[in-house]
Motif scaffolding. Structure first.
Motif: not given
Length: 266
Positions: A152-160, A175-184, A191-198
């Motif tokens: 992925y070419k997005f700017k990563p957040q720092n490791s911490e 029901r607490e999950l906001n992602w469809r799969n392990s990659e998302c 990257f902290g981007k909402r595009e990866f959330k359901i």
């Protein structure tokens, strides 16, 4: 309905309206990808028991090389040209990983399984509808793996922050999950981007994302999608069935279109 999703099986490319198979856009033609609004892929295809033959059976030559574009910007690329696609054992990976690294485990006929390395030989990952903190060797389930920080070419957040994002979700399930799969999940941690959330993007208007599948050195095929979430679902399906099967699907689909065109002409 919340975050509960139903299984939707995508069978063939005949069900997916696509753009020109040469990869050249036709401005007067609709270019629409498949939507996975009620779908969820399965990281557990093949069972949960460690298979000692998985490492030997995996062939990187059958991986689907592809690129993802948001409008005209490349936001993902997996290819031999872009970087090393080789894999190694989880034991060897432990000598390479640093906290915050994304690690992808792969095996023949299985969806790739993504994890976040958090240190002390542990990874956090979404597995069977629960975010877990496991030893890397256990999470791999016998699969070979590789570090995928740069696909992925997005700017990563720092490791911490990446590690904190992952650890704060440990124990979340159903029901607490906001992602469809392990990659998302792993990509969101990185990257902290909402595009990866359901439901992170509204599926209306023009298709903003393009998935360019590289069939050969000079030939490609493009699918278009309204959201990153839908595109990832299709790309992971391609990873699961492999390059040869993807090409065969496209050949069958394009042949059926040609037959239909000839029939209509008569």
């Amino acid at each position: 309905m919340g975050n509960q999703v139903e299984k939707l099986t995508h069978l063939t490319y005949a069900e997916v309206p696509t753009s020109d198979p040469t990869g050249v856009a036709q401005e007067d033609c609709p270019r629409i990808g498949v939507s996975y609004i009620f779908s969820n892929d399965d990281d557990d295809v093949g069972g949960s028991e460690k298979d000692p033959n998985q490492e030997e059976n995996y062939d990187t030559c059958n991986e689907v090389e592809c690129s993802v574009f948001y409008r005209d910007e490349c936001v993902y690329e997996k290819s031999l040209r872009a970087g090393d696609m080789s894999t190694c054992s989880p034991e060897h990976l432990l000598n390479k990983c640093k906290p915050g690294d994304l690690v992808e485990f792969v095996a023949k006929n299985q969806y790739p399984h993504w994890t976040v390395y958090v240190g002390d030989f542990h990874v956090v990952h979404l597995h069977r509808a629960e975010v877990k903190n496991d030893f890397m060797t256990d999470a791999s389930q016998g699969r070979r793996g590789r570090i995928v920080n740069n696909v992925y070419k997005f700017k990563p957040q720092n490791s911490e922050i990446v590690v904190r994002n992952a650890m704060e979700q440990v124990g979340a399930r159903d029901r607490e999950l906001n992602w469809r799969n392990s990659e998302c999940f792993a990509a969101w941690c990185k990257f902290g981007k909402r595009e990866f959330k359901i439901g992170g993007e509204i599926r209306i208007g023009k298709q903003r994302y393009s998935l360019k599948i590289q069939l050969s050195e000079k030939k490609s095929h493009i699918l278009e999608f309204q959201s990153m979430e839908d595109l990832i679902m299709e790309r992971r399906r391609n990873d699961q069935i492999g390059k040869n099967a993807v090409i065969q699907e496209l050949v069958s689909h394009l042949h059926s279109e040609e037959v239909g065109t000839d029939h209509n002409a008569h």
